[in-house]
Design a protein around this motif. Structure first.
Motif, PDB file in Angstrom:
ATOM      1  N   VAL A   1      10.302  14.205  -7.137  1.00 14.45           N
ATOM      2  CA  VAL A   1       9.991  13.090  -6.259  1.00 14.45           C
ATOM      3  C   VAL A   1       8.836  12.297  -6.861  1.00 14.45           C
ATOM      4  CG1 VAL A   1       8.441  14.494  -4.841  1.00 14.45           C
ATOM      5  CG2 VAL A   1       9.451  12.416  -3.887  1.00 14.45           C
ATOM      6  N   GLN A   2       8.919  10.994  -6.760  1.00 12.67           N
ATOM      7  CA  GLN A   2       7.837  10.126  -7.225  1.00 12.67           C
ATOM      8  C   GLN A   2       7.112   9.550  -6.011  1.00 12.67           C
ATOM      9  OE1 GLN A   2       9.879   7.347  -9.855  1.00 12.67           O
ATOM     10  NE2 GLN A   2       9.213   8.542 -11.618  1.00 12.67           N
ATOM     11  N   LEU A   3       5.798   9.506  -6.113  1.00 12.11           N
ATOM     12  CA  LEU A   3       4.970   9.081  -4.981  1.00 12.11           C
ATOM     13  C   LEU A   3       4.112   7.895  -5.376  1.00 12.11           C
ATOM     14  CD1 LEU A   3       3.725  12.661  -3.990  1.00 12.11           C
ATOM     15  CD2 LEU A   3       5.646  11.407  -2.988  1.00 12.11           C
ATOM     16  N   GLN A   4       3.959   6.973  -4.451  1.00  5.47           N
ATOM     17  CA  GLN A   4       3.097   5.818  -4.678  1.00  5.47           C
ATOM     18  C   GLN A   4       2.276   5.575  -3.422  1.00  5.47           C
ATOM     19  OE1 GLN A   4       5.102   2.263  -5.904  1.00  5.47           O
ATOM     20  NE2 GLN A   4       3.219   1.102  -6.164  1.00  5.47           N
ATOM     21  N   ALA A   5       0.964   5.654  -3.586  1.00  4.78           N
ATOM     22  CA  ALA A   5       0.049   5.447  -2.462  1.00  4.78           C
ATOM     23  C   ALA A   5      -0.539   4.049  -2.514  1.00  4.78           C
ATOM     24  CB  ALA A   5      -1.063   6.479  -2.503  1.00  4.78           C
ATOM     25  N   PHE A   6      -0.753   3.486  -1.353  1.00  5.62           N
ATOM     26  CA  PHE A   6      -1.416   2.190  -1.275  1.00  5.62           C
ATOM     27  C   PHE A   6      -2.061   2.048   0.095  1.00  5.62           C
ATOM     28  CE2 PHE A   6       1.907   0.261   1.296  1.00  5.62           C
ATOM     29  CZ  PHE A   6       3.012   1.012   0.964  1.00  5.62           C
ATOM     30  N   GLY A   7      -2.849   0.987   0.254  1.00  7.32           N
ATOM     31  CA  GLY A   7      -3.501   0.738   1.528  1.00  7.32           C
ATOM     32  C   GLY A   7      -5.012   0.870   1.493  1.00  7.32           C
ATOM     33  N   GLY A   8      -5.561   1.274   0.353  1.00 12.07           N
ATOM     34  CA  GLY A   8      -7.003   1.396   0.258  1.00 12.07           C
ATOM     35  C   GLY A   8      -7.685   0.040   0.262  1.00 12.07           C
ATOM     36  N   GLY A   9      -9.005   0.083   0.301  1.00  7.12           N
ATOM     37  CA  GLY A   9      -9.752  -1.156   0.285  1.00  7.12           C
ATOM     38  C   GLY A   9     -11.205  -0.924   0.626  1.00  7.12           C
ATOM     39  N   LEU A  10     -11.887  -2.030   0.885  1.00 11.01           N
ATOM     40  CA  LEU A  10     -13.301  -1.997   1.247  1.00 11.01           C
ATOM     41  C   LEU A  10     -13.424  -2.228   2.748  1.00 11.01           C
ATOM     42  CD1 LEU A  10     -16.344  -2.038   0.519  1.00 11.01           C
ATOM     43  CD2 LEU A  10     -16.078  -4.502   0.103  1.00 11.01           C
ATOM     44  N   VAL A  11     -14.161  -1.359   3.419  1.00  9.99           N
ATOM     45  CA  VAL A  11     -14.324  -1.461   4.862  1.00  9.99           C
ATOM     46  C   VAL A  11     -15.749  -1.066   5.228  1.00  9.99           C
ATOM     47  CG1 VAL A  11     -13.501   0.888   5.258  1.00  9.99           C
ATOM     48  CG2 VAL A  11     -13.279  -0.816   7.076  1.00  9.99           C
ATOM     49  N   GLN A  12     -16.247  -1.615   6.290  1.00 11.26           N
ATOM     50  CA  GLN A  12     -17.579  -1.253   6.765  1.00 11.26           C
ATOM     51  C   GLN A  12     -17.531   0.063   7.515  1.00 11.26           C
ATOM     52  OE1 GLN A  12     -19.044  -4.621   9.046  1.00 11.26           O
ATOM     53  NE2 GLN A  12     -20.056  -5.462   7.228  1.00 11.26           N
ATOM     54  N   ALA A  13     -18.642   0.730   7.539  1.00 10.46           N
ATOM     55  CA  ALA A  13     -18.759   1.973   8.301  1.00 10.46           C
ATOM     56  C   ALA A  13     -18.355   1.728   9.748  1.00 10.46           C
ATOM     57  CB  ALA A  13     -20.177   2.511   8.223  1.00 10.46           C
ATOM     58  N   GLY A  14     -17.579   2.674  10.281  1.00  9.25           N
ATOM     59  CA  GLY A  14     -17.059   2.539  11.628  1.00  9.25           C
ATOM     60  C   GLY A  14     -15.696   1.879  11.693  1.00  9.25           C
ATOM     61  N   GLY A  15     -15.261   1.339  10.594  1.00  9.21           N
ATOM     62  CA  GLY A  15     -13.974   0.662  10.546  1.00  9.21           C
ATOM     63  C   GLY A  15     -12.811   1.616  10.324  1.00  9.21           C
ATOM     64  N   SER A  16     -11.619   1.037  10.174  1.00  7.50           N
ATOM     65  CA  SER A  16     -10.398   1.817  10.033  1.00  7.50           C
ATOM     66  C   SER A  16      -9.557   1.309   8.864  1.00  7.50           C
ATOM     67  CB  SER A  16      -9.557   1.726  11.310  1.00  7.50           C
ATOM     68  OG  SER A  16     -10.246   2.253  12.421  1.00  7.50           O
ATOM     69  N   LEU A  17      -8.781   2.208   8.319  1.00  5.81           N
ATOM     70  CA  LEU A  17      -7.785   1.881   7.303  1.00  5.81           C
ATOM     71  C   LEU A  17      -6.593   2.799   7.516  1.00  5.81           C
ATOM     72  CD1 LEU A  17      -9.721   1.576   3.892  1.00  5.81           C
ATOM     73  CD2 LEU A  17      -8.506  -0.266   5.081  1.00  5.81           C
ATOM     74  N   GLY A 113       0.940  11.376  -6.476  1.00  3.87           N
ATOM     75  CA  GLY A 113       0.984   9.934  -6.644  1.00  3.87           C
ATOM     76  C   GLY A 113      -0.313   9.451  -7.267  1.00  3.87           C
ATOM     77  N   GLN A 114      -0.309   8.218  -7.687  1.00  2.00           N
ATOM     78  CA  GLN A 114      -1.548   7.634  -8.194  1.00  2.00           C
ATOM     79  C   GLN A 114      -2.471   7.381  -7.009  1.00  2.00           C
ATOM     80  OE1 GLN A 114       0.646   5.688  -7.079  1.00  2.00           O
ATOM     81  NE2 GLN A 114      -0.436   3.953  -6.245  1.00  2.00           N
ATOM     82  N   GLY A 115      -3.727   7.301  -7.259  1.00  2.00           N
ATOM     83  CA  GLY A 115      -4.690   7.172  -6.179  1.00  2.00           C
ATOM     84  C   GLY A 115      -4.867   5.746  -5.703  1.00  2.00           C
ATOM     85  N   THR A 116      -5.427   5.624  -4.509  1.00  2.00           N
ATOM     86  CA  THR A 116      -5.820   4.334  -3.973  1.00  2.00           C
ATOM     87  C   THR A 116      -7.281   4.439  -3.547  1.00  2.00           C
ATOM     88  OG1 THR A 116      -5.270   2.588  -2.374  1.00  2.00           O
ATOM     89  CG2 THR A 116      -4.975   4.860  -1.620  1.00  2.00           C
TER      90      THR A 116
END
Length: 122
Positions: A1-17, A113-116
Motif C-alpha cells: 500500500v502507498q500512503l500520502q499524507a497532507f493537511g499540515g501547515g502553520l497554526v497558532q497555539a490553540g488552533g486546529s488542523l 507515507g511521506q511526512g507533512t
C-alpha cells in the motif's frame, strides 16, 4: 500500500488542523493505521493508532483529549483531527500501515507515507 499524507501547515497555539492520509490499493481496510511525528534530532514519537475497522483507537498521553484519529475505509483515507494545538506539537507527521492489530511501536509498521509539516506558533 502507498500512503500520502497532507493537511499540515502553520497554526497558532490553540488552533486546529486536520491531517489526511490517502492510501492506494484495495486493501486499506485490512490494515491498522497509525500517526507518528518527529522533530529533527529526536526519535520518532507515537501519536495515535486505529484498528482496521475503526473500532479500537489508542493515543499517546500527550495528545489524549485533543487529537482524534479516524478512518473512512470507503475513501481509503485516514484522518487526524488536532485541536487545542500547542507549540510542542510542532513536528513532521507521518502516517503508517501495518497488517494486524493496532500498535504504538513504529517498528511494527510496514508502510510509511511521506511526512507533512505541522508548525504551531506561540
Amino acid at each position: 500500500v502507498q500512503l500520502q499524507a497532507f493537511g499540515g501547515g502553520l497554526v497558532q497555539a490553540g488552533g486546529s488542523l486536520r491531517l489526511s492520509c490517502v492510501a492506494s490499493g484495495r486493501t486499506f481496510s485490512t490494515y491498522a493505521m497509525g500517526w507518528f511525528r518527529q522533530v529533527p534530532g529526536k526519535e520518532r514519537e507515537f501519536v495515535a493508532a486505529i484498528s482496521w475497522s475503526g473500532g479500537r483507537t489508542n493515543y499517546a498521553d500527550s495528545v489524549k483529549g485533543r487529537f482524534t484519529i479516524s478512518r473512512d475505509n470507503a475513501k481509503n483515507t485516514l484522518y487526524l483531527q488536532m485541536n487545542d494545538l500547542k507549540p510542542e506539537d510542532t513536528a513532521v507527521y507521518c502516517c503508517a500501515a501495518r497488517y494486524g492489530s493496532i500498535d504504538y511501536r513504529d517498528t511494527r509498521y510496514d508502510y510509511w507515507g511521506q511526512g507533512t509539516q505541522v508548525t504551531v506558533s506561540s
